[in-house]
Write an enzyme that holds these catalytic residues in place. Structure first.
Site, PDB file in Angstrom:
ATOM      1  CG  ASN A 148      -7.739   0.636   3.869  1.00  0.00           C
ATOM      2  OD1 ASN A 148      -8.310  -0.210   3.566  1.00  0.00           O
ATOM      3  ND2 ASN A 148      -6.969   1.410   3.156  1.00  0.00           N
TER       4      ASN A 148
ATOM      5  CD  GLU B 103      -8.572  -1.164  -7.740  1.00  0.00           C
ATOM      6  OE1 GLU B 103      -9.313  -0.963  -8.719  1.00  0.00           O
ATOM      7  OE2 GLU B 103      -7.457  -0.284  -7.296  1.00  0.00           O
TER       8      GLU B 103
HETATM    9  N1  LIG Z   1      -5.299  -0.165  -4.074  1.00  0.00           N
HETATM   10  C1  LIG Z   1      -6.344  -0.160  -2.921  1.00  0.00           C
HETATM   11  O1  LIG Z   1      -7.583   0.253  -3.346  1.00  0.00           O
HETATM   12  C2  LIG Z   1      -5.918  -0.311  -1.635  1.00  0.00           C
HETATM   13  C3  LIG Z   1      -4.505  -0.876  -1.354  1.00  0.00           C
HETATM   14  N2  LIG Z   1      -4.137  -1.158   0.170  1.00  0.00           N
HETATM   15  C4  LIG Z   1      -2.865  -1.412   0.421  1.00  0.00           C
HETATM   16  O2  LIG Z   1      -2.866  -2.649   1.211  1.00  0.00           O
HETATM   17  C5  LIG Z   1      -1.952  -2.320   2.378  1.00  0.00           C
HETATM   18  C6  LIG Z   1      -2.434  -1.756   3.618  1.00  0.00           C
HETATM   19  O3  LIG Z   1      -3.593  -2.752   3.816  1.00  0.00           O
HETATM   20  P1  LIG Z   1      -3.386  -4.239   4.592  1.00  0.00           P
HETATM   21  O4  LIG Z   1      -4.856  -4.695   5.067  1.00  0.00           O
HETATM   22  O5  LIG Z   1      -2.386  -4.198   5.525  1.00  0.00           O
HETATM   23  O6  LIG Z   1      -2.842  -4.922   3.496  1.00  0.00           O
HETATM   24  P2  LIG Z   1      -2.635  -6.517   3.393  1.00  0.00           P
HETATM   25  O7  LIG Z   1      -2.461  -6.870   1.899  1.00  0.00           O
HETATM   26  O8  LIG Z   1      -1.561  -7.001   4.347  1.00  0.00           O
HETATM   27  O9  LIG Z   1      -4.189  -7.368   3.855  1.00  0.00           O
HETATM   28  C7  LIG Z   1      -5.188  -7.089   2.955  1.00  0.00           C
HETATM   29  C8  LIG Z   1      -6.069  -8.414   2.942  1.00  0.00           C
HETATM   30  O10 LIG Z   1      -5.311  -9.193   2.557  1.00  0.00           O
HETATM   31  C9  LIG Z   1      -5.477 -10.362   3.492  1.00  0.00           C
HETATM   32  N3  LIG Z   1      -4.387 -11.365   3.359  1.00  0.00           N
HETATM   33  C10 LIG Z   1      -2.971 -11.026   3.918  1.00  0.00           C
HETATM   34  N4  LIG Z   1      -2.308 -12.195   3.752  1.00  0.00           N
HETATM   35  C11 LIG Z   1      -2.929 -12.852   2.672  1.00  0.00           C
HETATM   36  C12 LIG Z   1      -2.620 -14.303   2.106  1.00  0.00           C
HETATM   37  N5  LIG Z   1      -1.326 -14.790   2.247  1.00  0.00           N
HETATM   38  N6  LIG Z   1      -3.667 -14.753   1.470  1.00  0.00           N
HETATM   39  C13 LIG Z   1      -4.749 -14.098   1.378  1.00  0.00           C
HETATM   40  N7  LIG Z   1      -5.209 -12.996   1.978  1.00  0.00           N
HETATM   41  C14 LIG Z   1      -4.299 -12.642   2.750  1.00  0.00           C
HETATM   42  C15 LIG Z   1      -5.659  -9.678   4.811  1.00  0.00           C
HETATM   43  O11 LIG Z   1      -6.123 -10.592   5.802  1.00  0.00           O
HETATM   44  P3  LIG Z   1      -5.758 -10.132   7.623  1.00  0.00           P
HETATM   45  O12 LIG Z   1      -5.748  -8.820   7.670  1.00  0.00           O
HETATM   46  O13 LIG Z   1      -6.903 -11.004   8.024  1.00  0.00           O
HETATM   47  O14 LIG Z   1      -4.596 -10.864   7.517  1.00  0.00           O
HETATM   48  C16 LIG Z   1      -6.583  -8.609   4.373  1.00  0.00           C
HETATM   49  O15 LIG Z   1      -7.796  -8.958   4.547  1.00  0.00           O
HETATM   50  C17 LIG Z   1      -1.254  -0.856   1.963  1.00  0.00           C
HETATM   51  O16 LIG Z   1      -0.122  -1.214   1.011  1.00  0.00           O
HETATM   52  C18 LIG Z   1      -2.337  -0.508   1.047  1.00  0.00           C
HETATM   53  O17 LIG Z   1      -1.667   0.453  -0.038  1.00  0.00           O
HETATM   54  C19 LIG Z   1      -5.166  -0.935   0.909  1.00  0.00           C
HETATM   55  C20 LIG Z   1      -6.481  -0.602   0.691  1.00  0.00           C
HETATM   56  C21 LIG Z   1      -6.781  -0.054  -0.659  1.00  0.00           C
HETATM   57  O1  LIG Z   2      -8.563   1.640   0.420  1.00  0.00           O
HETATM   58  C1  LIG Z   2      -8.688   2.541   0.157  1.00  0.00           C
HETATM   59  O2  LIG Z   2      -7.423   3.287   0.464  1.00  0.00           O
HETATM   60  C2  LIG Z   2      -9.483   2.999  -0.562  1.00  0.00           C
HETATM   61  O3  LIG Z   2      -9.383   2.547  -2.092  1.00  0.00           O
HETATM   62  C3  LIG Z   2      -9.446   4.577  -0.777  1.00  0.00           C
HETATM   63  S1  LIG Z   2     -10.691   5.185  -1.370  1.00  0.00           S
HETATM   64  O4  LIG Z   2     -11.374   4.653  -2.367  1.00  0.00           O
HETATM   65  O5  LIG Z   2     -11.662   5.507   0.013  1.00  0.00           O
HETATM   66  O6  LIG Z   2     -10.141   6.656  -1.968  1.00  0.00           O
END
Ligand SMILES: NC(=O)C1=CN([C@@H]2O[C@H](COP(=O)(O)OP(=O)(O)OC[C@H]3O[C@@H](n4cnc5c(N)ncnc54)[C@H](OP(=O)(O)O)[C@@H]3O)[C@@H](O)[C@H]2O)C=CC1
Ligand SMILES: O=C(O)[C@H](O)CS(=O)(=O)O
Length: 491
Positions: free
Chosen positions: A165, A264
């Site tokens: 994202n 995070e």
């Molecule tokens: N706290 C924060 O700053 C943030 C939190 N999020 C949270 O993440 C979610 C959405 O993002 P999303 O990308 O779908 O999240 P995911 O947790 O599914 O994926 C995040 C990353 O982890 C990788 N991944 C997935 N499964 C594994 C595994 N078993 N071992 C190692 N790596 C793995 C993914 O790879 P691949 O995509 O290649 O499968 C991707 O690069 C939401 O819940 C959102 O809130 C997202 C961004 C920021």
């Molecule tokens: O992955 C996210 O959602 C980011 O941490 C949000 S922000 O840092 O751009 O607010």
């Protein structure tokens, strides 16, 4: 070359920025497992075929980082700062091109994508300066002949796994403090959005950051890469941004090495509008907080609580503002809202929406897939939402604004805190004692007060409860990549 790749290159001032190979030990590297496709979510076409690295190749990147790290750490903080500053300058100079590449693979409007590039670059700028300020301390000895010193040293090789994202900023928010501290870095971007990570390596190479210090390993198997990061003894730090579900998997895997981890993770942000709020400001804040990146951020308003006396007025104003959103291809001028990243994301929005309407809630605006088709979805407001609905406990990660009604401060604080998450929270109010009481009562790592946007490199970003471990950004951010050493000298 794919037609869509040619088309994308034609949009760039510098087409050489669009690279599809991995970057390991200063070499552009093909994948021994072939390639995987990267798709433009707005158009559905394949814009790149990116190197698919095997687990063995990931191990080679870790070896390269391990070999390079000692010499990198031996530079002065100022020498590292100068190289990071050059990296920052190149990101800024090429922000338009990096934004176009980001929009093409992630979907957000180009204006937001360019904004992310500058946001991501701000971490490099900030931590270039922090590289010169890794201070230790002296402590008065516990015995007359003892002298106590505390020094800070880089932890070693750091590895990152980041989501789709924010495919630029989530990497620089980790790599910048790591490199500033003297660590070497191996980044594994999400398979949906590897191009933004690769172009960071193109610019790192141009900035003169030495081979092996910053590596990008692209792969279709996140699990295999994650296991190598967690099991390889040369990796001493894992930093992850993504869902809480995956964060738990990685923490379990990293436990065997007692590896230092930063997490995070997911959010479930409450956005509270009290009856003494400036409603126009609250609507403006809700629009930014809810619909940035089409609702695909971990700090988006996931639940909107409105005090009974202003509920109808707020709902009407919010509907007016939502009607002005322009859904379309992020590379087209004037578009404010792009597609969702994939079909799964659309189905999750529909699941939450159907749960609301099947339990007594109502659609105020939107509520269905957009006429553009694909993964486009109408920005949606639902009313009559209650705590027993899915959207109250699970992160929607899409353009669904659920309005909950509440009566008292005590009631809304209890509802807002009724979640396993604790990342971001927001509220609008004017009364000063109410502001202090609510801010202190919310169980979250971050609180936006009369604002819907809180993200900056200057502040500690992170959550409590099951939203994560550690902080990113601010002077706290570099501590995640340092070890503290106590020296006791007998004189
Ligand atoms: N706290 C924060 O700053 C943030 C939190 N999020 C949270 O993440 C979610 C959405 O993002 P999303 O990308 O779908 O999240 P995911 O947790 O599914 O994926 C995040 C990353 O982890 C990788 N991944 C997935 N499964 C594994 C595994 N078993 N071992 C190692 N790596 C793995 C993914 O790879 P691949 O995509 O290649 O499968 C991707 O690069 C939401 O819940 C959102 O809130 C997202 C961004 C920021
Ligand atoms: O992955 C996210 O959602 C980011 O941490 C949000 S922000 O840092 O751009 O607010």
């Amino acid at each position: 070359m794919l037609d869509a790749t040619t088309d994308l290159k034609s949009l760039l001032n510098d087409p050489t920025l669009l690279e599809s190979r991995a970057y390991v030990n200063g070499a552009w590297t093909d994948g021994s497992d072939g390639t995987f496709d990267v798709t433009n979510p707005a158009r559905g076409d394949v814009i790149a075929q990116v190197a698919d690295l095997s687990r063995a190749q990931v191990a080679e990147a870790i070896d390269a980082a391990y070999a390079a790290q000692k010499e990198w750490a031996a530079l002065t903080g100022k020498e590292r700062a100068n190289l990071l500053r050059k990296w920052f300058d190149l990101m800024t100079e090429n922000a338009e091109d990096l934004g176009i590449i980001l929009t093409a693979e992630q979907g957000k409007p180009k204006s937001e994508a360019v904004g992310e590039i500058h946001y991501g670059a701000s971490f490099v700028e900030f931590f270039a300066e922090e590289a010169k300020r890794v201070y230790g301390e002296t402590i008065p000895g516990h015995q007359r002949d003892k002298r106590i010193t505390v020094i800070k040293q880089p932890i070693g090789v750091a590895a990152s796994i980041t989501p789709w994202n924010f495919p630029n900023a989530m990497i620089t928010r980790k790599a910048a403090p790591a490199l500033a501290a003297g660590c070497a870095f191996v980044a594994r971007p999400a398979k949906e959005t590897p191009l933004s990570a690769i172009v960071l390596a193109v610019l790192a190479e141009r900035a003169g950051i030495p081979a092996g210090v910053f590596n990008v390993v692209t792969s279709s198997s996140a699990s295999a890469t994650g296991k190598e990061f967690c099991e390889n003894p040369k990796v001493r730090k894992l930093t992850f941004t993504g869902s809480t579900e995956v964060g738990r998997i990685l923490l379990r895997q990293a436990a065997d090495q007692v590896m230092k981890c930063s997490m995070e993770l997911g959010g479930n942000a409450p956005f509270i509008v009290f009856d003494d709020a400036d409603l126009d400001a609250a609507v403006e804040g809700a629009m930014l907080c809810k619909f940035r990146n089409n609702g695909q951020t971990c700090v988006c308003a996931n639940r909107i609580y409105v005090q009974a006396g202003v509920y109808d007025a707020f709902a009407a104003k919010l509907a007016e503002a939502v009607a002005k959103l322009n859904v379309g291809d992020g590379l087209s001028d004037g578009v404010t809202t792009g597609p969702l990243i994939n079909e799964d994301a659309v189905e999750k929005v529909e699941e939450h929406l159907n749960d609301v309407t099947s339990h007594g809630g109502a659609i105020l605006t939107g509520g269905q897939r957009h006429a553009l088709g694909g993964t486009f979805f109408e920005p949606t407001i639902v009313t009559g939402v209650t705590q027993d609905m899915m959207v109250a406990q699970d992160e929607t990660f899409g353009p669904l604004a659920p309005l909950f009604k509440f009566e008292s401060d005590e009631e809304v604080i209890e509802m807002a805190n009724d979640t396993i998450f604790g990342l971001a929270s927001y509220f609008y109010a004017k009364d000063l004692s109410r502001v202090y009481r609510v801010a202190e009562a919310l169980e979250y790592g971050m609180v936006g007060i009369n604002t819907g946007i809180i993200s900056t490199e200057l502040a500690p970003f992170g959550g409590v409860k099951q939203s994560g471990l550690g902080r990113e950004g601010s002077h706290h951010g570099i501590e995640e990549f340092l070890e503290m050493k106590y020296l006791c000298m007998s004189v």
